[in-house]
Enzyme design. Structure first.
Site, PDB file in Angstrom:
ATOM      1  N   ASN A 216       0.867  -1.173   0.000  1.00 55.54           N
ATOM      2  CA  ASN A 216       0.000   0.000   0.000  1.00 55.54           C
ATOM      3  C   ASN A 216       0.908   1.230   0.000  1.00 55.54           C
ATOM      4  O   ASN A 216       1.483   1.565   1.031  1.00 55.54           O
ATOM      5  CB  ASN A 216      -0.897  -0.022   1.252  1.00 55.54           C
ATOM      6  CG  ASN A 216      -1.782   1.215   1.337  1.00 55.54           C
ATOM      7  OD1 ASN A 216      -1.833   2.014   0.403  1.00 55.54           O
ATOM      8  ND2 ASN A 216      -2.471   1.371   2.469  1.00 55.54           N
ATOM      9  N   TRP A 217       1.033   1.844  -1.165  1.00 54.93           N
ATOM     10  CA  TRP A 217       1.933   3.002  -1.285  1.00 54.93           C
ATOM     11  C   TRP A 217       1.326   4.261  -0.656  1.00 54.93           C
ATOM     12  O   TRP A 217       2.002   5.286  -0.567  1.00 54.93           O
ATOM     13  CB  TRP A 217       2.243   3.273  -2.759  1.00 54.93           C
ATOM     14  CG  TRP A 217       3.206   2.308  -3.384  1.00 54.93           C
ATOM     15  CD1 TRP A 217       3.773   1.199  -2.802  1.00 54.93           C
ATOM     16  CD2 TRP A 217       3.743   2.372  -4.716  1.00 54.93           C
ATOM     17  NE1 TRP A 217       4.609   0.582  -3.683  1.00 54.93           N
ATOM     18  CE2 TRP A 217       4.615   1.272  -4.881  1.00 54.93           C
ATOM     19  CE3 TRP A 217       3.571   3.240  -5.792  1.00 54.93           C
ATOM     20  CZ2 TRP A 217       5.313   1.035  -6.065  1.00 54.93           C
ATOM     21  CZ3 TRP A 217       4.254   2.997  -6.979  1.00 54.93           C
ATOM     22  CH2 TRP A 217       5.123   1.903  -7.103  1.00 54.93           C
ATOM     23  N   LYS A 218       0.048   4.216  -0.317  1.00 54.00           N
ATOM     24  CA  LYS A 218      -0.655   5.385   0.235  1.00 54.00           C
ATOM     25  C   LYS A 218      -0.457   6.574  -0.719  1.00 54.00           C
ATOM     26  O   LYS A 218      -0.473   6.372  -1.930  1.00 54.00           O
ATOM     27  CB  LYS A 218      -0.181   5.664   1.663  1.00 54.00           C
ATOM     28  CG  LYS A 218      -0.278   4.387   2.522  1.00 54.00           C
ATOM     29  CD  LYS A 218      -0.085   4.608   3.978  1.00 54.00           C
ATOM     30  CE  LYS A 218      -0.198   3.273   4.710  1.00 54.00           C
ATOM     31  NZ  LYS A 218      -0.148   3.394   6.148  1.00 54.00           N
TER      32      LYS A 218
ATOM     33  N   HIS B  13      -9.540   1.117   4.695  1.00 50.34           N
ATOM     34  CA  HIS B  13      -8.285   1.372   5.425  1.00 50.34           C
ATOM     35  C   HIS B  13      -8.562   2.369   6.562  1.00 50.34           C
ATOM     36  O   HIS B  13      -9.353   3.302   6.397  1.00 50.34           O
ATOM     37  CB  HIS B  13      -7.221   1.923   4.472  1.00 50.34           C
ATOM     38  CG  HIS B  13      -5.853   1.901   5.082  1.00 50.34           C
ATOM     39  ND1 HIS B  13      -5.443   2.856   5.989  1.00 50.34           N
ATOM     40  CD2 HIS B  13      -4.833   1.012   4.957  1.00 50.34           C
ATOM     41  CE1 HIS B  13      -4.208   2.562   6.378  1.00 50.34           C
ATOM     42  NE2 HIS B  13      -3.818   1.448   5.774  1.00 50.34           N
TER      43      HIS B  13
ATOM     44  N   GLU C  32      -6.967   4.782   7.612  1.00 52.31           N
ATOM     45  CA  GLU C  32      -6.722   6.190   7.277  1.00 52.31           C
ATOM     46  C   GLU C  32      -7.920   6.795   6.559  1.00 52.31           C
ATOM     47  O   GLU C  32      -8.223   7.977   6.724  1.00 52.31           O
ATOM     48  CB  GLU C  32      -5.433   6.303   6.435  1.00 52.31           C
ATOM     49  CG  GLU C  32      -4.203   6.105   7.315  1.00 52.31           C
ATOM     50  CD  GLU C  32      -2.990   5.540   6.595  1.00 52.31           C
ATOM     51  OE1 GLU C  32      -2.965   5.509   5.364  1.00 52.31           O
ATOM     52  OE2 GLU C  32      -2.053   5.102   7.308  1.00 52.31           O
TER      53      GLU C  32
ATOM     54  N   GLU D 218      -5.160  -4.708  10.748  1.00 53.94           N
ATOM     55  CA  GLU D 218      -4.181  -3.630  10.892  1.00 53.94           C
ATOM     56  C   GLU D 218      -4.503  -2.835  12.161  1.00 53.94           C
ATOM     57  O   GLU D 218      -5.338  -1.920  12.127  1.00 53.94           O
ATOM     58  CB  GLU D 218      -4.255  -2.678   9.698  1.00 53.94           C
ATOM     59  CG  GLU D 218      -3.792  -3.279   8.398  1.00 53.94           C
ATOM     60  CD  GLU D 218      -3.216  -2.213   7.456  1.00 53.94           C
ATOM     61  OE1 GLU D 218      -2.082  -2.404   7.009  1.00 53.94           O
ATOM     62  OE2 GLU D 218      -3.883  -1.196   7.202  1.00 53.94           O
TER      63      GLU D 218
ATOM     64  N   GLY E 263       2.627   2.595  10.762  1.00 57.05           N
ATOM     65  CA  GLY E 263       3.612   3.664  10.585  1.00 57.05           C
ATOM     66  C   GLY E 263       4.352   4.069  11.848  1.00 57.05           C
ATOM     67  O   GLY E 263       5.009   5.106  11.873  1.00 57.05           O
TER      68      GLY E 263
ATOM     69  N   SER F 159       3.577  -1.773  10.448  1.00 56.29           N
ATOM     70  CA  SER F 159       5.027  -1.799  10.705  1.00 56.29           C
ATOM     71  C   SER F 159       5.679  -3.127  10.332  1.00 56.29           C
ATOM     72  O   SER F 159       6.568  -3.608  11.033  1.00 56.29           O
ATOM     73  CB  SER F 159       5.322  -1.428  12.173  1.00 56.29           C
ATOM     74  OG  SER F 159       4.903  -0.103  12.435  1.00 56.29           O
TER      75      SER F 159
ATOM     76  N   GLY G 155       3.024  -1.087   4.298  1.00 53.38           N
ATOM     77  CA  GLY G 155       2.982   0.338   3.944  1.00 53.38           C
ATOM     78  C   GLY G 155       4.377   0.854   3.649  1.00 53.38           C
ATOM     79  O   GLY G 155       4.936   0.601   2.581  1.00 53.38           O
ATOM     80  N   GLY G 156       4.969   1.546   4.609  1.00 49.76           N
ATOM     81  CA  GLY G 156       6.266   2.216   4.424  1.00 49.76           C
ATOM     82  C   GLY G 156       7.334   1.356   3.765  1.00 49.76           C
ATOM     83  O   GLY G 156       8.038   1.822   2.848  1.00 49.76           O
TER      84      GLY G 156
HETATM   85  P1  13P Z   1       3.100   0.646   7.661  1.00 48.59           P
HETATM   86  O1  13P Z   1       3.627  -0.645   7.091  1.00 48.59           O
HETATM   87  O2  13P Z   1       3.832   1.856   7.151  1.00 48.59           O
HETATM   88  O3  13P Z   1       2.993   0.582   9.142  1.00 48.59           O
HETATM   89  O4  13P Z   1       1.607   0.824   7.097  1.00 48.59           O
HETATM   90  C1  13P Z   1       0.714  -0.224   7.238  1.00 48.59           C
HETATM   91  C2  13P Z   1      -0.479   0.073   6.448  1.00 48.59           C
HETATM   92  O5  13P Z   1      -1.255   0.929   6.788  1.00 48.59           O
HETATM   93  C3  13P Z   1      -0.704  -0.713   5.222  1.00 48.59           C
HETATM   94  O6  13P Z   1      -1.990  -0.539   4.740  1.00 48.59           O
END
Ligand code: 13P
Length: 229
Positions: free
Chosen positions: A8-10, A93, A95, A151, A157, A189, A210-211
């Site tokens: 997930n590149w957000k 998600h 977010e 999640e 993050g 994470s 994510g990251g």
């Molecule tokens: P991180 O891996 O950056 O913690 O993000 C997780 C995430 O929200 C994937 O959808």
């Protein structure tokens, strides 16, 4: 069944050049991987640029709207995602629940629309209650076709990944409530340091990253670790 690893590149990266570079490096690095299905979910605007029929990487949207088409300015329909080559779509998600104020009812409608369009939804949840509400009215075979990502919000993050025994408990609880056939992923994470434990010890069917998915070397390492389990 293959493990699923979803990137997930957000809202990253800022340029198409960087997006292409991350995608190509990842693609090259995992060409010999056999046991993992890798899915990259970039911002919508890069989808048509990075999609490739020949690629070993599948692509997905980070969200979709609940309607096929119409006067909904700024929205992206699941049918459009499907048409451009997506097979997956992340829905619900945390977010989006937080910043776009998405409710379980909206998420439920999006899941139904995505399934109708032929996409496989990756439903994100951080507690069990959300599953019932988000899958309300779905047949058991529809629920079986979902990927459900656990999640925990506090693990996203922050570098504070969920403890393995707690994650395992949630995995089992989600399997129980969803009827045991959906693919259950862990997200929050994820790194090359902890990826193996979530699959091997906590029994997840895959990971939502994510990251770390924006750093090709690290992401490739995660995929290779899981591939060798
Ligand atoms: P991180 O891996 O950056 O913690 O993000 C997780 C995430 O929200 C994937 O959808």
């Amino acid at each position: 069944m293959k493990y699923l690893i979803v990137a997930n590149w957000k809202c990253n990266p800022v340029t198409l050049k960087e997006a292409e570079s991350i995608f190509q490096k990842t693609e090259k690095g995992i060409k010999d991987v056999k046991n993992v299905e890798t899915i990259i979910c970039p911002p919508f605007i890069y989808l048509s640029k990075i999609v490739s029929e020949k690629s070993g990487i599948k692509i997905g949207g980070q969200d979709c709207y609940s309607q096929e088409k119409g006067a909904f300015t700024g929205e992206m329909s699941p049918n459009m995602l499907k048409e451009i080559g997506c097979q997956y779509v992340i829905i619900g998600h945390s977010e989006r629940r937080k910043y776009q104020k998405e409710t379980d009812k909206m998420i439920n409608e999006k899941i139904k629309a995505a399934l109708k369009a032929g996409l496989r939804p990756i439903l994100c949840i951080d507690n069990i209650d959300q599953i019932k509400k988000d899958t309300d009215g779905l047949s058991q075979s529809d629920i079986n076709s979902l990927a459900i990502a656990y999640e925990p919000i506090w693990a996203i993050g922050t570098g504070k990944a969920c403890g393995i025994s707690e994650a395992k408990e949630m995995n089992l609880a989600i399997k129980e409530i969803s009827g045991k056939s959906a693919s259950i992923l862990y997200g929050g994470s994820v790194s090359s340091q902890n990826a193996q434990e979530y699959i091997k010890e906590a029994g997840f069917n895959g990971l939502l990253v994510g990251g770390a998915s924006l750093k090709p070397e690290e992401f490739i390492e995660i995929i290779k670790i899981v591939d060798s389990i």
